[in-house]
Design an enzyme around this catalytic site. Structure first.
Site: not given
Ligand code: GDP
Length: 432
Positions: A18-20, A47, A342
């Site tokens: 999760g949190d990908e 998300h 990044d």
């Molecule tokens: P989800 O549940 O898979 O949508 O993941 P989350 O939203 O909980 O966590 C993903 C976090 O990574 C969020 O804070 C996004 O803003 C951040 N995020 C997504 N893509 C990137 C990226 O390419 N680089 C960085 N630095 N942060 C990212």
């Protein structure tokens, strides 16, 4: 052969814990989607979306909610908490007051009820130091009731006598548990009834036969996105049981949790981060500790290395190709999205876990959950790219070592990377 005029159903799901970064990827893709569907899970995860209106943590709402032309569907596989949803909608409207969102809730969605949350809390207390680290959103008690066939689906609230009868019987058992097991106060089913009925008009407005709508839309050639919550390793069947969620997080389940033909889901995009992160208790083979972990967590700060729902600090580690390949295979992924490249720009060298050593034997196969505690990561180390890359939009413009890292991951996981994200903002995407 499927007809060419049929629509495309694409699933965006997690390859890991999760949190990908699925939220960002779905948010981008939702711009071209006619329909975005949540097919499992509830308010227990979220998300993070960063868009023109601000930063939002979506829990139950599909990620297309900010796009007025997109129909956002909550499918039958979800756990619907109306009181939380009300708050979530209020937050969205606070940031985007003029938004005319388009929400459809399947008539077969069951409700998370107050006792689910209470039982979740009481059980975590009872477990003491053996806690699962539940988000206490009532998800495990909810899915238990679902399979006991005692949940209330939203279509039932329009049949008053029937609903009261069902609630009365449900709370007879619930109260035996509350009093007998937890020594807690019993609940009055009529109070619960009143709490549900407060939402009758809201449900009337949004309830539909979503499965039938989705099948028709697919036949009409619409562009449909299935949005997964959590990741493959949290699937209740294929994941790292018991450190899983209580629902199926796999794209295959979207057929059931949304009610569409399994063969209609032709594109499965598994999202994975350029490093690993994990919230809550569970084996985590590539976990880093101390300074090294603190640095990665800090660098991933924008990547919200604090859970979207829980605010808990995420555990972090280097990329785990063994777990990711397994996760992508469980998802039946056709391609990968790689996020957070990044974040790694500070490292001189970037270790990647390419195998596990379990009881002295190296393997590239992800083992049964009970072996994970004895698995040690085997790393291959790649040179770092040591350069800020968030401004870069074309793959060819990336530093050579960043390109090599991306290609290495593709090879290790055995899937093409179709989307490369190099920052949390919508536009921070590298064209491949
Ligand atoms: P989800 O549940 O898979 O949508 O993941 P989350 O939203 O909980 O966590 C993903 C976090 O990574 C969020 O804070 C996004 O803003 C951040 N995020 C997504 N893509 C990137 C990226 O390419 N680089 C960085 N630095 N942060 C990212």
């Amino acid at each position: 052969m499927l007809s060419d005029s049929l629509g495309k159903i694409k699933a965006i799901v997690g390859a890991n814990w999760g949190d990908e970064g699925k939220g960002k990827i779905t948010d981008i893709m939702a711009a071209d989607a006619d329909i975005v569907v949540r097919f499992q899970g509830g308010s227990n995860a979220g998300h993070t979306i960063l868009n023109q209106y601000g930063k939002f943590a979506l829990h139950q709402l599909p990620s297309g909610i900010f796009n007025e032309n997109t129909v956002n569907v909550i499918g039958n596989g979800c756990a619907l908490n109306l009181e939380y949803l009300e708050k979530e909608i209020a937050k969205v409207m606070e940031g985007a007051p003029n938004l005319k969102f388009n929400l459809m809730i399947d008539a077969r969605v069951p409700l998370v009820l107050p006792h689910h949350i209470l039982l979740d809390e009481l059980e975590e207390v009872r477990r003491g130091d053996r806690q699962f680290g539940s988000t206490k959103a009532g998800i495990a008690p909810f899915y238990s009731d679902k399979y006991l066939k005692e949940c209330i689906q939203i279509n039932e609230i329009f049949h008053d006598e029937h609903l009261q009868y069902r609630l009365k019987h449900l709370y007879e058992r619930v109260n035996l548990t509350l009093q007998g097991v937890y020594n807690a106060e019993p609940m009055d089913y009529m109070d619960v009834y009143a709490r549900i009925m407060r939402f009758k008009d809201f449900i009337q407005t949004h309830m539909a036969d979503a499965s039938s709508y989705l099948r028709k839309s697919w036949q009409e050639g619409k562009n449909i996105l299935m949005e997964g919550q959590l990741g493959a390793l949290r699937d209740v069947g294929m994941g790292i049981y018991p450190y899983v969620t209580s629902s199926h997080t796999l794209a295959g389940f979207a057929a059931i949790g949304a009610g569409v033909p399994p063969y209609a889901i032709t594109d499965i995009l598994a999202v994975t981060k350029a490093y690993s992160s994990c919230v809550g208790a569970s084996p985590f083979v590539t976990e880093l500790f101390g300074e090294e972990a603190e640095e990665l967590r800090r660098r991933g700060g924008d990547a919200g290395e604090y859970g979207a729902t829980t605010g808990r600090p995420r555990r972090v580690g280097y990329f785990d190709a063994v777990a990711t390949r397994f996760g992508a295979e469980c998802q039946a992924a056709t391609e990968l999205a790689l996020t957070g490249l990044d974040v790694l720009s500070y490292l001189d060298e970037i270790p990647v876990c390419v195998a596990y050593e379990i009881n002295g034997i190296q393997t590239k196969d992800f083992p049964a959950p009970s072996l994970l505690d004895s698995a040690k990561p085997v790393f291959e180390t790649l040179p770092g790219f040591k350069q800020e890359i968030r401004h870069i939009r074309k793959f060819d413009d990336l530093p050579e070592n960043a390109k090599n890292y991306v290609r290495f991951i593709e090879k290790q996981v055995g899937l093409p990377i179709a989307v490369l994200s190099n920052g949390p903002k919508r536009e921070e995407i590298v064209e491949l």
